[in-house]
Write a protein that holds these residues in place. Structure first.
Motif, PDB file in Angstrom:
ATOM      1  N   HIS A 140       0.802  -1.225   0.000  1.00 48.85           N
ATOM      2  CA  HIS A 140       0.000   0.000   0.000  1.00 48.85           C
ATOM      3  C   HIS A 140       0.839   1.281   0.000  1.00 48.85           C
ATOM      4  O   HIS A 140       0.300   2.362  -0.273  1.00 48.85           O
ATOM      5  CB  HIS A 140      -0.924   0.027   1.225  1.00 48.85           C
ATOM      6  N   SER A 141       2.115   1.204   0.318  1.00 40.36           N
ATOM      7  CA  SER A 141       2.916   2.407   0.509  1.00 40.36           C
ATOM      8  C   SER A 141       3.265   3.090  -0.807  1.00 40.36           C
ATOM      9  O   SER A 141       3.365   2.458  -1.864  1.00 40.36           O
ATOM     10  CB  SER A 141       4.196   2.076   1.277  1.00 40.36           C
ATOM     11  N   LYS A 142       3.439   4.407  -0.717  1.00 40.66           N
ATOM     12  CA  LYS A 142       3.746   5.242  -1.883  1.00 40.66           C
ATOM     13  C   LYS A 142       4.977   6.097  -1.564  1.00 40.66           C
ATOM     14  O   LYS A 142       5.481   6.108  -0.449  1.00 40.66           O
ATOM     15  CB  LYS A 142       2.565   6.173  -2.203  1.00 40.66           C
ATOM     16  N   ASN A 143       5.429   6.851  -2.585  1.00 40.74           N
ATOM     17  CA  ASN A 143       6.454   7.864  -2.350  1.00 40.74           C
ATOM     18  C   ASN A 143       5.882   9.237  -2.679  1.00 40.74           C
ATOM     19  O   ASN A 143       4.665   9.377  -2.846  1.00 40.74           O
ATOM     20  CB  ASN A 143       7.723   7.569  -3.145  1.00 40.74           C
ATOM     21  N   GLU A 144       6.730  10.242  -2.786  1.00 44.27           N
ATOM     22  CA  GLU A 144       6.228  11.605  -2.947  1.00 44.27           C
ATOM     23  C   GLU A 144       5.453  11.827  -4.241  1.00 44.27           C
ATOM     24  O   GLU A 144       4.622  12.735  -4.333  1.00 44.27           O
ATOM     25  CB  GLU A 144       7.391  12.608  -2.864  1.00 44.27           C
ATOM     26  N   HIS A 145       5.689  10.992  -5.246  1.00 37.19           N
ATOM     27  CA  HIS A 145       5.033  11.185  -6.546  1.00 37.19           C
ATOM     28  C   HIS A 145       3.528  10.896  -6.499  1.00 37.19           C
ATOM     29  O   HIS A 145       2.796  11.321  -7.395  1.00 37.19           O
ATOM     30  CB  HIS A 145       5.703  10.306  -7.604  1.00 37.19           C
ATOM     31  N   ALA A 146       3.090  10.200  -5.465  1.00 41.24           N
ATOM     32  CA  ALA A 146       1.661   9.880  -5.351  1.00 41.24           C
ATOM     33  C   ALA A 146       0.958  10.768  -4.334  1.00 41.24           C
ATOM     34  O   ALA A 146      -0.206  10.541  -4.009  1.00 41.24           O
ATOM     35  CB  ALA A 146       1.490   8.409  -4.963  1.00 41.24           C
ATOM     36  N   VAL A 147       1.659  11.807  -3.862  1.00 39.31           N
ATOM     37  CA  VAL A 147       1.116  12.678  -2.818  1.00 39.31           C
ATOM     38  C   VAL A 147       0.693  14.014  -3.425  1.00 39.31           C
ATOM     39  O   VAL A 147       1.493  14.676  -4.084  1.00 39.31           O
ATOM     40  CB  VAL A 147       2.164  12.913  -1.710  1.00 39.31           C
ATOM     41  N   HIS A 148      -0.554  14.401  -3.192  1.00 36.79           N
ATOM     42  CA  HIS A 148      -1.075  15.650  -3.750  1.00 36.79           C
ATOM     43  C   HIS A 148      -1.238  16.753  -2.701  1.00 36.79           C
ATOM     44  O   HIS A 148      -1.611  17.872  -3.049  1.00 36.79           O
ATOM     45  CB  HIS A 148      -2.416  15.388  -4.442  1.00 36.79           C
ATOM     46  N   SER A 149      -0.956  16.433  -1.459  1.00 36.25           N
ATOM     47  CA  SER A 149      -0.997  17.444  -0.399  1.00 36.25           C
ATOM     48  C   SER A 149       0.314  18.232  -0.407  1.00 36.25           C
ATOM     49  O   SER A 149       1.391  17.638  -0.224  1.00 36.25           O
ATOM     50  CB  SER A 149      -1.180  16.780   0.965  1.00 36.25           C
ATOM     51  N   PRO A 150       0.286  19.551  -0.615  1.00 41.37           N
ATOM     52  CA  PRO A 150       1.526  20.346  -0.599  1.00 41.37           C
ATOM     53  C   PRO A 150       2.294  20.215   0.714  1.00 41.37           C
ATOM     54  O   PRO A 150       3.522  20.140   0.717  1.00 41.37           O
ATOM     55  CB  PRO A 150       1.025  21.777  -0.815  1.00 41.37           C
ATOM     56  N   PHE A 151       1.557  20.184   1.827  1.00 40.82           N
ATOM     57  CA  PHE A 151       2.202  20.063   3.139  1.00 40.82           C
ATOM     58  C   PHE A 151       2.992  18.766   3.238  1.00 40.82           C
ATOM     59  O   PHE A 151       4.169  18.756   3.624  1.00 40.82           O
ATOM     60  CB  PHE A 151       1.146  20.127   4.244  1.00 40.82           C
ATOM     61  N   VAL A 152       2.373  17.647   2.883  1.00 39.91           N
ATOM     62  CA  VAL A 152       3.035  16.350   2.977  1.00 39.91           C
ATOM     63  C   VAL A 152       4.121  16.227   1.909  1.00 39.91           C
ATOM     64  O   VAL A 152       5.209  15.695   2.174  1.00 39.91           O
ATOM     65  CB  VAL A 152       2.007  15.203   2.863  1.00 39.91           C
ATOM     66  N   PHE A 153       3.873  16.719   0.704  1.00 38.37           N
ATOM     67  CA  PHE A 153       4.860  16.663  -0.371  1.00 38.37           C
ATOM     68  C   PHE A 153       6.141  17.391   0.044  1.00 38.37           C
ATOM     69  O   PHE A 153       7.260  16.883  -0.147  1.00 38.37           O
ATOM     70  CB  PHE A 153       4.292  17.281  -1.650  1.00 38.37           C
ATOM     71  N   ASN A 154       6.000  18.574   0.612  1.00 35.99           N
ATOM     72  CA  ASN A 154       7.171  19.332   1.067  1.00 35.99           C
ATOM     73  C   ASN A 154       7.900  18.621   2.196  1.00 35.99           C
ATOM     74  O   ASN A 154       9.136  18.614   2.250  1.00 35.99           O
ATOM     75  CB  ASN A 154       6.753  20.731   1.513  1.00 35.99           C
ATOM     76  N   LEU A 155       7.135  18.040   3.101  1.00 40.91           N
ATOM     77  CA  LEU A 155       7.746  17.294   4.207  1.00 40.91           C
ATOM     78  C   LEU A 155       8.582  16.132   3.673  1.00 40.91           C
ATOM     79  O   LEU A 155       9.701  15.884   4.143  1.00 40.91           O
ATOM     80  CB  LEU A 155       6.659  16.777   5.156  1.00 40.91           C
TER      81      LEU A 155
END
Length: 263
Positions: A14-29
């Protein structure tokens, strides 16, 4: 052990990396902190801190108030063995350092000092922070205190106490004054009952930018149940499951989202 293997395989699926994240807060983190590969001068201090413990062949009598150990059968334990089997890994110490540096929390609470491997990462991550670390075992706490002094971690207040006693005193203080922790690292009792109790007791100390990190969220089926309850709490807005750790954020401006991230 079988439970952890099954949980890890599920996590990988189920795990992803930053490329599957659309939240700016989480992407920057992720991009600016989690996946930051640049070497830091403090990493050598963390390595020497660990090396010093690994070379310490003295024995101490450990008082264990938590869920117990899967490694040690006796409470008389060698410091070097504790450091090699029960302490935070080098990789996670460096990540904890980066997280602390990224968020710059003014007030930090660590529940479970052990030998201070994680404590040193928190202390060095933001030296301007006031860091309170709780440990129930006097002998373990003494080793950590000496280590932290030797490695110039000056912003640490070592408190030897049973966690429940500390939280009871905290509840009394909160009736007459405000007390906030900007970062809390939960690593003191890997049981569902204690984890949820600490979660509820410490909720009055949050602010909008508080960061909570729960260690060993897949330690057992009960810890996974506790993690699911925490995720679904009305005050919890964003969570990140890195398998070893569960990150909790209370940012009201975000939409409620849960992430499973390889870190």
């Amino acid at each position: 052990m079988l439970h952890i293997i099954k949980s890890y395989l599920k996590f990988l699926w189920h795990s992803k990396n930053e490329h599957a994240v659309h939240s700016p807060f989480v992407f920057n983190l992720l991009t600016k902190c989690f996946y930051d590969k640049k070497s830091k001068p403090e990493y050598s201090i963390l390595k020497n801190y660990r090396k010093s413990l690994l070379q310490n062949k003295n024995f101490i009598e450990v008082t264990d108030f938590g869920a117990g150990s899967r490694v040690f059968k006796s409470n008389k334990r060698q410091i070097s063995k504790i450091a090699s089997t029960a302490g935070i890994s080098s990789k996670r110490a460096e990540l904890l350092f980066r997280v602390t540096r990224y968020f710059e929390p003014k007030n930090i609470l660590e529940i479970g000092t052990s030998l201070g491997l994680a404590t040193s990462a928190l202390a060095l991550g933001y030296p301007k922070a006031k860091l309170i670390t709780l440990e129930g075992c006097p002998e373990t706490a003494n080793v950590a205190k000496n280590q932290l002094t030797e490695f110039d971690c000056k912003n640490v207040e070592n408190v030897v106490t049973e966690f429940e006693s500390y939280f009871e005193d905290l509840q009394l203080r909160l009736k007459t004054e405000t007390e906030n922790f900007n970062l809390i690292y939960f690593d003191g009792n890997h049981s569902k009952k204690a984890t949820l109790a600490y979660f509820e007791l410490l909720l009055p100390t949050i602010d909008n930018d508080s960061v909570w990190i729960f260690d060993d969220i897949h330690w057992s089926a009960e810890m996974e149940e506790a993690w699911e309850i925490i995720k679904n709490h009305s005050k919890v807005i964003v969570t990140i499951d890195t398998f070893q750790w569960g990150f909790v954020f209370f940012r009201r401006e975000q939409k409620k989202e849960h992430f499973t991230i390889r870190a």
